[in-house]
Scaffold this motif. Structure first.
Motif, PDB file in Angstrom:
ATOM      1  N   PHE A   1      19.209   3.396   1.287  1.00  0.00           N
ATOM      2  CA  PHE A   1      20.202   2.358   1.570  1.00  0.00           C
ATOM      3  C   PHE A   1      19.886   1.087   0.787  1.00  0.00           C
TER       4      PHE A   1
ATOM      5  N   HIS B   1      20.295  -2.381   8.491  1.00  0.00           N
ATOM      6  CA  HIS B   1      20.048  -0.942   8.629  1.00  0.00           C
ATOM      7  C   HIS B   1      19.212  -0.716   9.888  1.00  0.00           C
TER       8      HIS B   1
ATOM      9  N   PRO C   1      23.859   1.638   9.100  1.00  0.00           N
ATOM     10  CA  PRO C   1      23.841   0.966   7.806  1.00  0.00           C
ATOM     11  C   PRO C   1      25.104   0.105   7.657  1.00  0.00           C
TER      12      PRO C   1
ATOM     13  N   PHE D   1      16.213   4.236   4.970  1.00  0.00           N
ATOM     14  CA  PHE D   1      16.321   2.836   4.603  1.00  0.00           C
ATOM     15  C   PHE D   1      16.125   2.600   3.110  1.00  0.00           C
TER      16      PHE D   1
END
Length: 189
Positions: A89, A115, A138, A86
């Motif tokens: 991302f 996500h 995602p 995460f």
């Protein structure tokens, strides 16, 4: 190593999440209308390498603004095989926002991100409130600023949506969220 997720699986899972969680729990009161009208463009980025994902997002932004909103009001770019972490991302989403602004989309498009391991700052990973921004994969969501403004104007107390969502998820709990069956691989393509 697991097999890469196919486009068909990513689409099926994400559409199921939208229908069951986002629309089904009314987490976004604006989603149902664009879904019913077929104004959501679904795109899948299958590469495992994150480096071209921002370029793919900019291409999707260009395609979105080239269409009339009545045909394509919003775009979901799903990246099932990249950025499982995460924080990585989240960093990419911040870079993507800057790239969109440099490409001239500031004030035209907004970027939202989802996500599977989304975590709000100051929360624990297992806080059920994090589920408001959890999707099977995602996902980068492009929204037209004009459409967002119209939706917010039409929705009384739009600023209360987040708090209402947290309350909805707390009432649902982890067991209720799991029962929605909106994770990766839940839907059959």
């Amino acid at each position: 190593m697991t097999a890469p997720v196919t486009a068909a699986q990513a689409l099926a899972d994400t559409e199921r999440w939208l229908a069951r969680a986002v629309i089904g729990l009314n987490l976004c009161p604006f989603a149902k209308a664009v879904h019913v009208k077929g104004q959501i463009h679904w795109a899948v980025y299958l590469a495992e390498d994150e480096h071209q994902l921002i370029d793919a997002l900019v291409a999707e932004a260009e395609a979105l603004v080239a269409c009339d909103a009545s045909v394509r009001d919003t775009t979901l770019l799903i990246a099932p095989n990249t950025l499982p972490d995460f924080l990585d991302f989240n960093d990419l989403a911040a870079r993507a926002e800057r790239k969109l602004a440099r490409a001239g989309f500031d004030g035209v498009l907004q970027l939202a991100s989802f996500h599977p391991r989304f975590q709000f700052g100051g929360t624990e990973l297992d806080d059920i409130g994090n589920a408001t921004n959890r999707a099977p994969y995602p996902t980068l969501h492009l929204l037209r600023e004009d459409s967002v403004s119209r939706a917010v104007d039409a929705f009384p107390e739009a600023e209360a949506i987040f708090e209402r969502n947290i309350n909805t998820l707390q009432a649902l709990g982890h067991t209720g969220w799991a029962a929605l069956d909106v994770g990766p691989g839940a839907a059959k393509p």
